[in-house]
Scaffold this active site. Structure first.
Site, mmCIF file in Angstrom:
data_model
loop_
_atom_site.group_PDB
_atom_site.id
_atom_site.type_symbol
_atom_site.label_atom_id
_atom_site.label_comp_id
_atom_site.label_asym_id
_atom_site.label_seq_id
_atom_site.Cartn_x
_atom_site.Cartn_y
_atom_site.Cartn_z
ATOM 1 N N HIS A 59 0.825 -1.204 0.000
ATOM 2 C CA HIS A 59 0.000 0.000 0.000
ATOM 3 C C HIS A 59 0.861 1.256 0.000
ATOM 4 O O HIS A 59 1.769 1.399 0.822
ATOM 5 C CB HIS A 59 -0.938 0.043 1.208
ATOM 6 C CG HIS A 59 -1.835 1.244 1.188
ATOM 7 N ND1 HIS A 59 -3.039 1.239 0.527
ATOM 8 C CD2 HIS A 59 -1.679 2.479 1.688
ATOM 9 C CE1 HIS A 59 -3.596 2.435 0.650
ATOM 10 N NE2 HIS A 59 -2.781 3.208 1.350
ATOM 11 N N HIS A 62 -2.305 3.177 -8.334
ATOM 12 C CA HIS A 62 -2.602 2.225 -9.398
ATOM 13 C C HIS A 62 -2.425 2.913 -10.740
ATOM 14 O O HIS A 62 -2.592 4.116 -10.866
ATOM 15 C CB HIS A 62 -4.006 1.619 -9.249
ATOM 16 C CG HIS A 62 -5.110 2.616 -9.205
ATOM 17 N ND1 HIS A 62 -5.345 3.435 -8.104
ATOM 18 C CD2 HIS A 62 -6.050 2.952 -10.113
ATOM 19 C CE1 HIS A 62 -6.393 4.204 -8.341
ATOM 20 N NE2 HIS A 62 -6.829 3.951 -9.560
#
Length: 111
Positions: A46, A97
């Site tokens: 993350h 992303h």
């Protein structure tokens, strides 16, 4: 992160069909595709956005990109890579992303 949808996809808590996977990233189809081919390259670790990402993950994505677009069948005709950052940049999930879009001629501007 416990409430991050992409972390839940990475961990398998939310099932997904993975188009590509290695030790650092997964690639899944976008649920709301903006082109015939539209996938998301999601780092397994993350990090909120491209500004907070380690140089190593950015280098890794660049390294595996040719393999991914070849597998998707868009390497020869072309594709677009998009990274949205922050609310005003269109980032809807606060987990880095990369969007890869292709499969048709993409117009400009992209929005």
């Amino acid at each position: 992160m416990t409430d991050c949808v992409f972390c839940k996809i990475v961990s398998g808590e939310i099932p997904s069909k993975r188009v590509y996977e290695d030790d650092q990233v997964i690639v899944i189809n976008d649920l709301n595709p903006g082109a015939p081919v539209h996938v998301l390259v999601i780092p397994k670790e993350h990090t909120e956005n491209i500004l907070t990402a380690s140089p190593e993950i950015l280098v890794h994505v660049k390294k595996v990109l040719p393999e991914i677009v070849k597998k998707l069948g868009i390497a020869e005709k072309g594709f677009r890579v998009v990274v949205n950052t922050g609310v005003e940049g269109g980032q809807t999930v606060p987990h880095l992303h990369f969007h890869i879009l292709g499969g048709k001629e993409l117009g400009w501007p992209p929005c």
